[in-house]
Design a protein around this motif. Structure first.
Motif, PDB file in Angstrom:
ATOM      1  N   LEU A 173       0.820  -1.213   0.000  1.00  0.00           N
ATOM      2  CA  LEU A 173       0.000   0.000   0.000  1.00  0.00           C
ATOM      3  C   LEU A 173       0.857   1.267   0.000  1.00  0.00           C
ATOM      4  N   SER A 174       2.042   1.171   0.559  1.00  0.00           N
ATOM      5  CA  SER A 174       2.916   2.348   0.625  1.00  0.00           C
ATOM      6  C   SER A 174       3.447   2.765  -0.736  1.00  0.00           C
ATOM      7  N   GLN A 175       3.256   1.932  -1.739  1.00  0.00           N
ATOM      8  CA  GLN A 175       3.682   2.317  -3.084  1.00  0.00           C
ATOM      9  C   GLN A 175       2.675   3.245  -3.757  1.00  0.00           C
ATOM     10  N   ILE A 176       1.538   3.485  -3.098  1.00  0.00           N
ATOM     11  CA  ILE A 176       0.637   4.537  -3.584  1.00  0.00           C
ATOM     12  C   ILE A 176       1.425   5.841  -3.532  1.00  0.00           C
ATOM     13  N   PRO A 177       1.584   6.532  -4.648  1.00  0.00           N
ATOM     14  CA  PRO A 177       2.555   7.631  -4.717  1.00  0.00           C
ATOM     15  C   PRO A 177       2.364   8.748  -3.705  1.00  0.00           C
ATOM     16  N   ASN A 178       1.121   9.180  -3.485  1.00  0.00           N
ATOM     17  CA  ASN A 178       0.935  10.340  -2.619  1.00  0.00           C
ATOM     18  C   ASN A 178      -0.478  10.372  -2.049  1.00  0.00           C
ATOM     19  N   PHE A 179      -0.705  11.373  -1.201  1.00  0.00           N
ATOM     20  CA  PHE A 179      -1.989  11.516  -0.509  1.00  0.00           C
ATOM     21  C   PHE A 179      -3.143  11.701  -1.485  1.00  0.00           C
ATOM     22  N   HIS A 180      -2.868  12.294  -2.637  1.00  0.00           N
ATOM     23  CA  HIS A 180      -3.932  12.610  -3.595  1.00  0.00           C
ATOM     24  C   HIS A 180      -4.594  11.354  -4.158  1.00  0.00           C
ATOM     25  N   GLU A 181      -3.927  10.225  -4.052  1.00  0.00           N
ATOM     26  CA  GLU A 181      -4.461   8.988  -4.622  1.00  0.00           C
ATOM     27  C   GLU A 181      -4.984   8.030  -3.556  1.00  0.00           C
ATOM     28  N   LEU A 182      -5.254   8.564  -2.376  1.00  0.00           N
ATOM     29  CA  LEU A 182      -5.718   7.726  -1.266  1.00  0.00           C
ATOM     30  C   LEU A 182      -7.235   7.740  -1.091  1.00  0.00           C
ATOM     31  N   SER A 183      -7.950   8.380  -1.995  1.00  0.00           N
ATOM     32  CA  SER A 183      -9.389   8.566  -1.794  1.00  0.00           C
ATOM     33  C   SER A 183     -10.123   7.248  -1.582  1.00  0.00           C
ATOM     34  N   LEU A 184      -9.874   6.275  -2.450  1.00  0.00           N
ATOM     35  CA  LEU A 184     -10.561   4.990  -2.341  1.00  0.00           C
ATOM     36  C   LEU A 184     -10.187   4.283  -1.044  1.00  0.00           C
ATOM     37  N   VAL A 185      -8.914   4.347  -0.688  1.00  0.00           N
ATOM     38  CA  VAL A 185      -8.450   3.719   0.554  1.00  0.00           C
ATOM     39  C   VAL A 185      -9.164   4.331   1.755  1.00  0.00           C
ATOM     40  N   SER A 186      -9.297   5.656   1.755  1.00  0.00           N
ATOM     41  CA  SER A 186      -9.952   6.332   2.875  1.00  0.00           C
ATOM     42  C   SER A 186     -11.442   6.013   2.942  1.00  0.00           C
ATOM     43  N   VAL A 187     -12.083   5.918   1.789  1.00  0.00           N
ATOM     44  CA  VAL A 187     -13.512   5.580   1.772  1.00  0.00           C
ATOM     45  C   VAL A 187     -13.732   4.188   2.358  1.00  0.00           C
ATOM     46  N   VAL A 188     -12.907   3.231   1.927  1.00  0.00           N
ATOM     47  CA  VAL A 188     -13.017   1.863   2.458  1.00  0.00           C
ATOM     48  C   VAL A 188     -12.742   1.851   3.959  1.00  0.00           C
ATOM     49  N   ALA A 189     -11.707   2.581   4.381  1.00  0.00           N
ATOM     50  CA  ALA A 189     -11.365   2.635   5.803  1.00  0.00           C
ATOM     51  C   ALA A 189     -12.506   3.221   6.623  1.00  0.00           C
ATOM     52  N   THR A 190     -13.142   4.254   6.092  1.00  0.00           N
ATOM     53  CA  THR A 190     -14.260   4.880   6.804  1.00  0.00           C
ATOM     54  C   THR A 190     -15.434   3.918   6.940  1.00  0.00           C
ATOM     55  N   ILE A 191     -15.738   3.202   5.871  1.00  0.00           N
ATOM     56  CA  ILE A 191     -16.823   2.214   5.918  1.00  0.00           C
ATOM     57  C   ILE A 191     -16.521   1.147   6.969  1.00  0.00           C
ATOM     58  N   MET A 192     -15.279   0.695   7.004  1.00  0.00           N
ATOM     59  CA  MET A 192     -14.886  -0.330   7.977  1.00  0.00           C
ATOM     60  C   MET A 192     -15.002   0.186   9.411  1.00  0.00           C
ATOM     61  N   SER A 193     -14.647   1.457   9.623  1.00  0.00           N
ATOM     62  CA  SER A 193     -14.717   2.006  10.981  1.00  0.00           C
ATOM     63  C   SER A 193     -16.160   2.047  11.475  1.00  0.00           C
ATOM     64  N   PHE A 194     -17.071   2.438  10.592  1.00  0.00           N
ATOM     65  CA  PHE A 194     -18.482   2.438  10.976  1.00  0.00           C
ATOM     66  C   PHE A 194     -18.993   1.005  11.160  1.00  0.00           C
ATOM     67  N   ALA A 195     -18.430   0.080  10.405  1.00  0.00           N
ATOM     68  CA  ALA A 195     -18.863  -1.317  10.510  1.00  0.00           C
ATOM     69  C   ALA A 195     -18.508  -1.903  11.869  1.00  0.00           C
ATOM     70  N   TYR A 196     -17.236  -1.770  12.283  1.00  0.00           N
ATOM     71  CA  TYR A 196     -16.880  -2.392  13.561  1.00  0.00           C
ATOM     72  C   TYR A 196     -17.472  -1.639  14.749  1.00  0.00           C
ATOM     73  N   ALA A 197     -17.624  -0.313  14.597  1.00  0.00           N
ATOM     74  CA  ALA A 197     -18.287   0.431  15.666  1.00  0.00           C
ATOM     75  C   ALA A 197     -19.755   0.012  15.759  1.00  0.00           C
ATOM     76  N   GLY A 198     -20.375  -0.198  14.594  1.00  0.00           N
ATOM     77  CA  GLY A 198     -21.765  -0.653  14.576  1.00  0.00           C
ATOM     78  C   GLY A 198     -21.927  -2.024  15.204  1.00  0.00           C
ATOM     79  N   ILE A 199     -20.960  -2.900  14.951  1.00  0.00           N
ATOM     80  CA  ILE A 199     -21.000  -4.230  15.565  1.00  0.00           C
ATOM     81  C   ILE A 199     -20.883  -4.110  17.084  1.00  0.00           C
ATOM     82  N   GLY A 200     -19.980  -3.233  17.529  1.00  0.00           N
ATOM     83  CA  GLY A 200     -19.844  -3.016  18.969  1.00  0.00           C
ATOM     84  C   GLY A 200     -21.125  -2.492  19.589  1.00  0.00           C
ATOM     85  N   VAL A 201     -21.776  -1.562  18.894  1.00  0.00           N
ATOM     86  CA  VAL A 201     -23.042  -1.007  19.384  1.00  0.00           C
ATOM     87  C   VAL A 201     -24.117  -2.093  19.438  1.00  0.00           C
TER      88      VAL A 201
END
Length: 378
Positions: A173-201
């Motif tokens: 993943l670190s071979q992603i050249p820069n922050f500008h190309e992280l959009s998809l990674v961040s979207v997936v990460a955000t979905i996952m954060s809501f998923a595990y928090a939702g499971i905890g709830v």
């Protein structure tokens, strides 16, 4: 196949008119992508420890403190968004990162202190993410063990192998050249954060509905046979630190803002992104903290997925821990990419024209840089 250096590309982009006012390749970030970046960085697995924080602080201090840190974080971030351009927040010169903003506004020695503080924090946080991910991976194995052999079985598991697995994935993943190309990674990460928090709830609600919730208190765990005054004080300060850390992301805010399109003005869009990101994160924090504390009371574990506040349904606990790992894989990049950029920009200035540092190689749809591949792997 060789590809011209990044500086050559920027020159071609400028000639073609596909560039921003600073001569860099046109930015394409939007309100949605920057909001996703904010939530990916803000929401961490620490959300699962907020019930423990309330157990140490109690209702009277814990809940207002969650709200207070949310407001403080939001307000300071709103102020920081206007530092992206100087001296005018709309038409001024861009400050690409936090250090540049400090240099322009404060300068000198404070700028150097800021750099030490910022990048030490980023490196430390990324190490913490690696350890937390390893614990979550190991928790999946332990959960299966508890399910098969009973809850009284030790099911001890070493985390070393899982740290190496996390590291191997991050090398890719670190071979992603820069922050500008992280959009998809961040979207997936955000979905996952809501998923595990939702499971905890969901698991907390099930525990409360089942009538097996534990005692809570206004001031948290009381001093007594099982809690000395020193332990109470230490745990209270640790809880305050955990809550403060749960909201920290300002050290990458300007890097996130630097991904935005030039129009509408970046500071206005980023203010909305901060409001959305911090607002959503705060709401999630409140729900997880309050329901988790109601479910476990003063016996709340430090992390109710890896600390096995829940054993069953084991498959749902496993899914929650897998979501934690996927989220931290993305959040790691959002935290560490600014540090990568600083080192690589410094190297280009130090050794201009060096082919090892600047030359890009095209392999299919991907661009490989030998310096990036080597040093980010190390």
């Amino acid at each position: 196949m060789q590809k011209p250096s990044s500086s050559s590309f920027e020159n071609m982009e400028v000639m073609n008119g596909d560039f921003d006012d600073d001569g860099r390749i046109r930015r394409t970030g939007t309100l949605m992508t920057t909001s996703a970046h904010v939530m990916a960085v803000v929401i961490g697995s620490g959300v699962l420890s907020l019930a423990w924080c309330l157990a140490q602080l109690g209702w009277i201090i814990g809940v207002p403190l969650l709200g207070a840190f949310a407001v403080i974080t939001w307000y300071t971030c709103i102020l920081l968004t206007d530092c992206y351009r100087s001296p005018d927040p709309v038409t001024g010169t861009r400050n690409y990162n936090y250090m540049q903003a400090v240099k322009v506004n404060l300068g000198g020695f404070k700028y150097k202190l800021c750099g030490i503080s910022q990048y030490s924090t980023q490196i430390g946080t990324s190490i913490g993410y690696a350890i937390t991910s390893a614990i979550s991976m190991a928790a999946v194995k332990r959960s299966n063990c508890f399910h098969m052999y009973g809850h009284n079985n030790g099911c001890h598991t070493l985390n070393n192998t899982y740290v190496l697995i996390f590291g191997a994935i991050e090398i890719v993943l670190s071979q992603i050249p820069n922050f500008h190309e992280l959009s998809l990674v961040s979207v997936v990460a955000t979905i996952m954060s809501f998923a595990y928090a939702g499971i905890g709830v969901a698991l907390s609600v099930a525990k409360i509905a089942g009538g097996t919730s534990s005692k809570t208190s206004l001031m948290g765990i009381a001093v007594g046979p099982n809690m000395t005054r020193m332990e109470k004080m230490w745990n209270a300060f640790s809880a305050i630190g955990d809550i403060a850390f749960a909201y920290s992301f300002s050290f990458v805010l300007l890097e996130i803002q630097d991904t935005l399109k030039q129009s509408p003005p970046e500071n206005k869009v980023m203010k909305r992104s901060c409001t959305i990101g911090i607002g959503a994160s705060s709401l999630l924090y409140m729900i997880c903290a309050i329901l988790g504390y109601l479910a476990f009371g003063n016996d709340s574990p430090g992390n109710y997925l890896t600390g096995f506040g829940f054993y069953e349904p084991f498959w749902l606990v496993n899914i929650g821990n897998i979501c934690v790992v996927i989220h931290l894989l993305g959040a790691f990049q959002a935290i560490i990419q600014p540090f990568f950029a600083v080192v690589e920009n410094w190297s280009r200035k130090k050794w201009p024209g060096c082919k090892f540092i600047e030359r890009e190689y095209i392999i299919g749809k991907y661009s490989i840089n030998l310096f990036r591949l080597t040093w980010r792997t190390i």
